[in-house]
Motif scaffolding. Structure first.
Motif, PDB file in Angstrom:
ATOM      1  N   ASP A  42      39.748  42.059  35.675  1.00  0.00           N
ATOM      2  CA  ASP A  42      40.551  42.971  36.410  1.00  0.00           C
ATOM      3  C   ASP A  42      40.288  42.991  37.965  1.00  0.00           C
ATOM      4  OD1 ASP A  42      39.065  45.683  37.012  1.00  0.00           O
ATOM      5  OD2 ASP A  42      38.473  44.758  35.424  1.00  0.00           O
ATOM      6  N   TRP A  43      38.843  42.961  38.158  1.00  0.00           N
ATOM      7  CA  TRP A  43      38.386  43.244  39.763  1.00  0.00           C
ATOM      8  C   TRP A  43      38.869  42.012  40.374  1.00  0.00           C
ATOM      9  CZ3 TRP A  43      35.346  39.219  40.985  1.00  0.00           C
ATOM     10  CH2 TRP A  43      34.620  38.653  40.016  1.00  0.00           C
ATOM     11  N   ALA A  44      39.220  40.914  40.059  1.00  0.00           N
ATOM     12  CA  ALA A  44      39.481  39.729  40.750  1.00  0.00           C
ATOM     13  C   ALA A  44      40.710  39.551  41.148  1.00  0.00           C
ATOM     14  CB  ALA A  44      39.112  38.434  39.911  1.00  0.00           C
ATOM     15  N   ASP A  45      41.673  40.671  40.722  1.00  0.00           N
ATOM     16  CA  ASP A  45      43.126  40.770  41.532  1.00  0.00           C
ATOM     17  C   ASP A  45      43.018  41.198  42.634  1.00  0.00           C
ATOM     18  OD1 ASP A  45      46.070  41.194  41.655  1.00  0.00           O
ATOM     19  OD2 ASP A  45      46.158  40.544  39.687  1.00  0.00           O
TER      20      ASP A  45
ATOM     21  N   ASP B 191      43.774  51.856  36.272  1.00  0.00           N
ATOM     22  CA  ASP B 191      42.269  51.496  36.487  1.00  0.00           C
ATOM     23  C   ASP B 191      41.668  50.806  35.304  1.00  0.00           C
ATOM     24  OD1 ASP B 191      40.248  50.619  38.303  1.00  0.00           O
ATOM     25  OD2 ASP B 191      39.242  52.696  38.302  1.00  0.00           O
ATOM     26  N   TRP B 192      42.532  50.258  34.287  1.00  0.00           N
ATOM     27  CA  TRP B 192      42.136  49.411  33.241  1.00  0.00           C
ATOM     28  C   TRP B 192      41.056  48.583  33.401  1.00  0.00           C
ATOM     29  CZ3 TRP B 192      41.918  44.410  31.803  1.00  0.00           C
ATOM     30  CH2 TRP B 192      41.870  43.920  30.406  1.00  0.00           C
TER      31      TRP B 192
ATOM     32  N   LYS C 216      46.789  51.038  42.057  1.00  0.00           N
ATOM     33  CA  LYS C 216      46.162  49.526  42.430  1.00  0.00           C
ATOM     34  C   LYS C 216      47.264  48.659  41.814  1.00  0.00           C
ATOM     35  CE  LYS C 216      43.408  46.432  43.949  1.00  0.00           C
ATOM     36  NZ  LYS C 216      43.856  45.149  43.321  1.00  0.00           N
ATOM     37  N   TYR C 217      48.009  47.782  42.767  1.00  0.00           N
ATOM     38  CA  TYR C 217      48.921  46.633  42.222  1.00  0.00           C
ATOM     39  C   TYR C 217      47.893  45.674  41.579  1.00  0.00           C
ATOM     40  CZ  TYR C 217      53.368  44.163  42.428  1.00  0.00           C
ATOM     41  OH  TYR C 217      54.479  43.676  41.950  1.00  0.00           O
TER      42      TYR C 217
END
Length: 399
Positions: free
Chosen positions: A195-198, A185-186, A220-221
């Motif tokens: 990161d949240w947009a992947d 959860d980096w 989470k991939y």
């Protein structure tokens, strides 16, 4: 007396034959060559091999062969979906079936160099493994922050920018282990991608302010985090990761000189006074590993033999064992893109000991130690992957 003599002679011959069979040295292809054997010579069904190849041809991926379009098909709903790395149109479906080290079947053009997308992650986890084996990383349970100082971004003709990707209260607790297992959860933005947009879910906007998950608890991939791992590994090795991979893995296994591991156009740092590209861990947004099926097959054969190539231990057995240990938050995942056949979810007819290196497209390397089998299959529709593996297995002796 004569009968007793014949009996003991026969027993001796049987024991010697069994010993010879057990001590037969596995076959490893030399550089630039790979011995072919007919399926029948190794007890395989030619008809079943032919059926598997026909299945691969008839179930080609529906994704566009134009990789820019394919990326937009896969990730177009992302708010930061524009590519920032190289994307080259792919070729026809192709593949290899390797049994007991020998090539028993090939189709298409196995020499074509195509993007392999997230199979790249298995190469990335391997260079991290090399760092652990050599003591550059003392333990995967160490925090990554302890190994990564502030990093200067290379901007030609522009002001210096320094980033600290593992400095936040959450990120400085992250270990190499959780980064490898995609349970970190980096948080943050890297190379222009937050990161949240992947692969966001429907309420992705809440991810920008949410509380972070405890490291190791949620899988989470996420390629932004994978790229953060690649950046950290580059910092540890103090040289470009493609050079590490070439020296310690690809050259020793006899790979060609045609593979390329690319990063994003903006993913450059200053390392020891020189610009170095931090490569991406997949083809998401472009870049990643461009490689042919022959080289993928050699890598699969290396992992089949637990990191050993023709008597030389390139990756430690302990590292391979760790890579194949299920991630608690996702039982079908080991280290990045060593997918496991836990509960036969990957392929119903495959043994649970089988594993797969897989990337979008679909590209995959199927590795089956129980049957001494490796298969490289490129550009098959993802939902038919398990059936394709099943058809290959039907060709084995006794099936």
């Amino acid at each position: 007396m004569k009968q007793r003599f014949l009996f003991y002679l026969l027993l001796l011959l049987v024991v010697k034959a069994g010993f010879a069979q057990k001590t037969t040295k596995p076959y490893f292809p030399p550089k630039g060559a790979w011995e072919h054997r007919s399926p029948a010579s190794l007890g395989l069904s030619q008809a079943m091999i032919d059926a598997a190849i026909a299945y691969a041809w008839s179930h080609e991926s529906r994704q566009s062969r134009n990789m820019d379009s394919a990326q937009r098909q896969s990730f177009g709903r992302e708010p930061y979906s524009d590519p920032v790395g190289t994307l080259v149109d792919r070729g026809d479906p192709c593949g290899l079936i390797i049994y007991k080290g020998y090539v028993v079947a090939e189709w298409g053009q196995p020499s074509q160099v195509d993007i392999t997308n997230s199979v790249t992650k298995s190469f990335l986890s391997s260079v991290v493994g090399l760092a652990v084996d050599r003591g550059l990383i003392k333990s995967v349970n160490d925090t990554v922050a302890a190994y990564v100082p502030p990093i200067e971004i290379y901007h030609p003709g522009a002001a210096t920018e320094v980033i600290t990707p593992f400095a936040s209260a959450h990120n400085r607790r992250l270990t190499w282990e959780v980064m490898l297992r995609q349970t970190s959860d980096w948080e943050g933005t890297l190379w222009g991608k937050p990161d949240w947009a992947d692969r966001p879910d429907s309420n992705f906007r809440t991810w920008q302010t949410r509380r972070r998950h405890e490291p190791g608890t949620v899988w989470k991939y996420n390629d932004v985090r994978v790229n953060a791992l690649a950046l950290a590994a580059t910092s540890v090795w103090r040289q470009p990761l493609p050079q590490v991979l070439k020296t310690h893995i690809m050259d020793p296994i006899g790979a060609s000189n045609t593979w390329r591991w690319m990063g994003y156009h903006n993913a450059w740092i200053v390392l020891d006074g020189a610009p170095v590209q931090s490569v991406s861990g997949g083809g998401h947004w472009g870049g990643g590993m461009y490689i042919n099926a022959w080289d993928m097959g050699r890598f699969g054969l290396l992992t089949l033999h637990k990191g050993n190539w023709n008597g030389t231990q390139l990756l430690s057995e302990q590292w391979v064992k760790q890579a194949l240990t299920p991630t608690s938050a996702q039982p079908t995942y080991g280290y990045m893109n060593w997918f496991l056949n836990t509960d036969h979810k990957m392929a119903a007819k495959a043994p649970v000991t089988a594993f797969i290196h897989i990337g979008n497209g679909t590209n995959f390397i199927y590795v089956d130690p129980e049957h001494d089998l490796v298969a490289v299959v490129r550009w098959i529709e993802n939902r038919y992957m398990g059936d394709m593996i099943g058809k290959i297995l039907e060709a084995l002796p006794g099936k």
